[in-house]
Scaffold this motif. Structure first.
Motif, PDB file in Angstrom:
ATOM      1  N   PRO A 152      45.875  40.674  29.890  1.00 51.58           N
ATOM      2  CA  PRO A 152      46.572  39.397  29.726  1.00 51.58           C
ATOM      3  C   PRO A 152      47.081  38.808  31.040  1.00 51.58           C
ATOM      4  O   PRO A 152      47.313  37.607  31.124  1.00 51.58           O
ATOM      5  CB  PRO A 152      47.742  39.734  28.787  1.00 51.58           C
ATOM      6  CG  PRO A 152      47.883  41.207  28.825  1.00 51.58           C
ATOM      7  CD  PRO A 152      46.568  41.781  29.230  1.00 51.58           C
TER       8      PRO A 152
ATOM      9  N   LYS B  67      43.939  37.252  32.375  1.00 49.87           N
ATOM     10  CA  LYS B  67      43.414  36.365  31.336  1.00 49.87           C
ATOM     11  C   LYS B  67      41.896  36.484  31.196  1.00 49.87           C
ATOM     12  O   LYS B  67      41.176  35.495  31.052  1.00 49.87           O
ATOM     13  CB  LYS B  67      43.827  34.921  31.583  1.00 49.87           C
ATOM     14  CG  LYS B  67      45.353  34.765  31.584  1.00 49.87           C
ATOM     15  CD  LYS B  67      45.797  33.453  31.095  1.00 49.87           C
ATOM     16  CE  LYS B  67      47.290  33.317  30.864  1.00 49.87           C
ATOM     17  NZ  LYS B  67      48.181  34.345  31.300  1.00 49.87           N
TER      18      LYS B  67
ATOM     19  N   GLU C   1      48.833  34.239  26.551  1.00 47.45           N
ATOM     20  CA  GLU C   1      48.083  35.360  27.125  1.00 47.45           C
ATOM     21  C   GLU C   1      46.589  35.069  27.250  1.00 47.45           C
ATOM     22  O   GLU C   1      45.836  35.912  27.713  1.00 47.45           O
ATOM     23  CB  GLU C   1      48.293  36.626  26.280  1.00 47.45           C
ATOM     24  CG  GLU C   1      49.710  37.150  26.355  1.00 47.45           C
ATOM     25  CD  GLU C   1      49.900  38.439  25.594  1.00 47.45           C
ATOM     26  OE1 GLU C   1      48.969  38.863  24.884  1.00 47.45           O
ATOM     27  OE2 GLU C   1      50.990  39.029  25.707  1.00 47.45           O
TER      28      GLU C   1
END
Length: 195
Positions: A26, A29, A64
């Motif tokens: 996250p 990404k 996220e």
């Protein structure tokens, strides 16, 4: 694959979908790896459907995930899939009704569209060039050997990036890797290409 760096391993989210598995980071990404098991019997009669556009993965908070707007102003990079969405389709099973077959392929098509398995890639030189050529070679090998396991993801060579895109500050990998494991030969081919 295992992640050796404990800091990275602690923040990575492990996904297990109907047709693939992934390690999603996250912070970056993007996934660090996407693993797909390919079977020739599932692909030889693949359905023809339009290529998907990335959609939000419902299992993640929006913050996220990459957003399509992150790629709108770059002009050079696109939000791309290293996997061919058709890889996720399932061949008909004699126990399935037509409705079940359609539902399963709609589900895998949707999962193959999730933004959690997209990467910032150079569209024309890489995604529609050398990577597409590698995918064609993989399918030839698959036709011959009937089953392959594919692992792919980004490389940040020497910790470098090709830049940052979008408000989410997504780093652009310098390279991408693809590992093609052939169970019948008990061997693997490893490819690393510049983005």
């Amino acid at each position: 694959p295992d992640i050796k760096d404990q800091t990275v391993s602690d923040r990575v989210l492990r996904l297990c979908r109907e047709s693939y598995a992934a390690h999603y980071d996250p912070m970056l990404k993007m996934p660090l790896s996407v693993t797909v098991n390919l079977k020739w019997k599932n692909l030889k009669d693949r359905a023809e459907m339009p290529p998907p556009s990335p959609i939000q993965d419902p299992d993640f908070p929006i913050k996220e995930l990459p957003h399509p707007n992150d790629y709108m102003t770059t002009g050079y990079y696109t939000q791309g899939f290293l996997t061919d969405y058709k890889d996720f389709f399932k061949n008909s099973n004699p126990r399935w009704t037509d409705k079940v077959y359609v539902r399963k392929n709609q589900q895998t098509y949707q999962q193959g569209s999730f933004s959690s398995i997209t990467f910032p890639v150079v569209k024309y030189n890489f995604l529609e060039g050398i990577w597409e050529d590698l995918n064609k070679k993989t399918y030839k090998d698959l036709e011959k050997f009937k089953r392959l396991t594919i692992v792919m993801g980004p490389v940040f060579y020497k910790g470098q990036t090709l830049g940052i895109v979008g408000e989410n500050k997504i780093p652009v990998p310098t390279h991408y890797y693809k590992i093609v494991y052939n169970e019948s030969k008990r061997g693997a081919s490893v490819y690393v290409f510049p983005n």
